[in-house]
Design a protein around this motif. Structure first.
Motif, mmCIF file in Angstrom:
data_model
loop_
_atom_site.group_PDB
_atom_site.id
_atom_site.type_symbol
_atom_site.label_atom_id
_atom_site.label_comp_id
_atom_site.label_asym_id
_atom_site.label_seq_id
_atom_site.Cartn_x
_atom_site.Cartn_y
_atom_site.Cartn_z
ATOM 1 N N SER A 100 -9.841 -6.184 0.270
ATOM 2 C CA SER A 100 -10.650 -4.984 0.043
ATOM 3 C C SER A 100 -9.941 -3.741 0.573
ATOM 4 O O SER A 100 -9.135 -3.823 1.508
ATOM 5 C CB SER A 100 -12.016 -5.119 0.703
ATOM 6 O OG SER A 100 -11.896 -5.134 2.115
ATOM 7 N N PRO A 101 -10.233 -2.561 0.024
ATOM 8 C CA PRO A 101 -9.574 -1.330 0.461
ATOM 9 C C PRO A 101 -9.817 -0.986 1.936
ATOM 10 O O PRO A 101 -8.969 -0.339 2.554
ATOM 11 C CB PRO A 101 -10.188 -0.258 -0.454
ATOM 12 C CG PRO A 101 -10.581 -0.999 -1.680
ATOM 13 C CD PRO A 101 -11.055 -2.332 -1.189
ATOM 14 N N PRO B 181 -4.704 -3.411 3.595
ATOM 15 C CA PRO B 181 -4.557 -1.963 3.383
ATOM 16 C C PRO B 181 -3.475 -1.315 4.241
ATOM 17 O O PRO B 181 -2.872 -0.315 3.837
ATOM 18 C CB PRO B 181 -5.943 -1.422 3.747
ATOM 19 C CG PRO B 181 -6.863 -2.558 3.498
ATOM 20 C CD PRO B 181 -6.093 -3.792 3.886
ATOM 21 N N GLY C 277 -14.026 0.523 -2.886
ATOM 22 C CA GLY C 277 -14.523 -0.717 -2.311
ATOM 23 C C GLY C 277 -15.960 -1.061 -2.612
ATOM 24 O O GLY C 277 -16.494 -2.012 -2.049
ATOM 25 N N PRO D 4 -11.211 1.282 -6.021
ATOM 26 C CA PRO D 4 -10.541 1.953 -4.904
ATOM 27 C C PRO D 4 -11.469 2.336 -3.758
ATOM 28 O O PRO D 4 -11.036 2.395 -2.608
ATOM 29 C CB PRO D 4 -9.942 3.204 -5.566
ATOM 30 C CG PRO D 4 -9.738 2.802 -6.985
ATOM 31 C CD PRO D 4 -10.907 1.923 -7.312
ATOM 32 N N PRO E 68 0.801 -1.235 0.000
ATOM 33 C CA PRO E 68 0.000 0.000 0.000
ATOM 34 C C PRO E 68 0.830 1.281 0.000
ATOM 35 O O PRO E 68 0.370 2.311 -0.499
ATOM 36 C CB PRO E 68 -0.824 -0.121 1.287
ATOM 37 C CG PRO E 68 -0.922 -1.589 1.528
ATOM 38 C CD PRO E 68 0.402 -2.149 1.083
#
Length: 303
Positions: A166-167, A125, A215, A213, A81
Motif C-alpha cells: 500500500s502507498p 513506499p 490508498g 495512489p 519508489p
C-alpha cells in the motif's frame, strides 16, 4: 476496439477524485511505463512513453529461445519508489528468482536464490523492503531491498500470491486461493504478518490487486460478473464493488499512474490506457504478447 465504462463520479468521493484519462493528452503529467513483451522471441522487459512511443528493450538477451526451458523469462517488473530501479523475476538460473536493475536496464544483480519460484516483487513506499511470493502454492515473504533479512509473513496452507504494498506502507494486498478450488479473493495483511483479513467475497477468480495512489481503492481483475475477466474497483474501507471495463476480451493487470488519473492494463496481447468517457488507447501492437504494464513513479517524472 473495446469500450470502457467509466462508472465513477469525477467529483470528490471518499476524499479523492478518481479520473480515468488518456495518457496521450496529459503531457508531462504522465510518467513512462515498463512492460513485458515476447516480440523478440523471449520474455523481456521494455520501456515506453506514456503515449506508447519510444518502445525499447531493457533486459539483456540470453538463454536459448528455441525451447521454453531455455528462456530467461524476465517478467513482472516493479519500479522502486524513487524511479531509479526495477525489480523483476527471471528464471535465468533455472528457477524463478528476483533480480534488480537500474531504470535503464544496466547493473542487474540477483536478490534471491532458492529451488522454489519467486515472483511478483513489490516495493515498500520507502524503497527499503520488497515483498514477493514464493513457491508453487505460494506464500508471501518480505525482505530488505538488498535481499537480506528475508522472512515469511503468511503460512496457512492456502495459495497466496501477487502481493501489492500500500502507498502508506501499512498493508500488503494479495490474492489467496480457496483450497481445493480455483476461486481467488483479495486479502490484506500487515507487513509483519498480523491483521490478515479478506477484502473481497466474490466467489470468483480475482487477480493482480493494485492500490490507487491515495490508498483508498484497489483495482483488480476478476471474472465475477461474466465468463471473462474485467477490471473492477473496491473501496478498502468498505463499499460497493464497481466495474471499470466491459470488453469482448479478458482484461488483466491494472496499473495506476502516480496522479491517479490514468490506468493501464493488458488485453488481448496489447497494453492499453483509458480515456475518460471514451475508448481505450492501444499503446502497443506488436506481434508478441505484451503484458504487465507498470508506471514509472512521479519522483522521476518531473513532478
Amino acid at each position: 476496439m473495446t469500450r470502457v465504462q467509466r462508472l465513477f463520479s469525477t467529483a470528490l468521493a471518499g476524499g479523492f477524485a478518481l479520473l480515468i484519462a488518456a495518457c496521450a493528452g496529459n503531457g508531462n503529467l504522465t510518467p513512462d511505463l515498463v512492460f513485458v513483451s515476447t516480440r523478440d522471441g523471449d520474455y523481456a522487459i521494455y520501456s515506453m512513453s506514456s503515449a506508447g512511443d519510444g518502445q525499447k528493450r531493457l533486459t539483456e538477451a540470453g538463454g536459448d529461445p528455441s525451447s521454453p526451458g531455455g528462456l530467461f523469462f524476465q517478467i513482472e517488473p516493479a519500479w522502486s519508489p524513487d524511479g531509479g530501479r526495477i525489480a523483476f523475476a527471471s528464471k535465468r538460473e533455472g528457477t524463478f528468482d528476483l533480480y534488480v536493475m537500474n531504470g535503464d536496464g544496466t547493473g542487474t544483480r540477483r536478490l534471491t536464490s532458492t529451488r522454489e519460484d519467486d515472483g511478483h516483487p513489490t516495493w515498500s513506499p520507502r524503497g527499503d523492503r520488497i515483498a514477493f511470493s514464493r513457491g508453487i502454492e505460494g506464500d508471501i515473504y518480505v525482505m530488505n531491498a538488498d535481499g537480506s533479512a528475508m522472512r515469511r509473513i503468511t503460512e496457512n496452507g492456502a495459495a497466496e500470491t501477487q502481493p501489492a504494498w500500500s502507498p502508506d506502507g501499512r498493508w500488503i494486498a494479495y490474492v489467496k486461493r480457496t483450497p481445493g478450488t480455483e476461486l481467488r479473493e483479495v486479502w490484506l495483511v500487515r507487513p509483519d504478518g498480523s491483521g490478515e483479513r479478506r477484502l473481497t467475497s466474490l466467489g470468483a477468480a480475482s487477480y493482480s490487486p493494485a492500490w490507487s495512489p491515495d490508498g483508498t481503492r484497489i483495482a483488480f481483475s476478476t471474472d465475477y460478473r461474466a465468463d471473462q475477466f474485467d477490471i473492477y474497483f473496491v473501496v478498502v474501507a468498505g463499499g460497493d464493488l464497481q466495474q471499470a471495463t466491459t470488453s469482448p476480451d479478458d482484461s488483466f493487470e491494472p496499473a495506476w499512474s502516480p496522479d491517479g488519473e490514468t490506468i493501464a492494463f493488458s488485453e488481448g496481447g496489447s497494453i492499453y490506457s483509458v480515456e475518460s468517457e471514451g475508448d481505450p488507447a492501444e499503446l502497443t501492437a506488436s506481434s508478441g504478447n505484451d503484458s504487465s504494464p507498470t508506471w514509472k513513479p512521479a519522483f522521476e517524472a518531473g513532478r
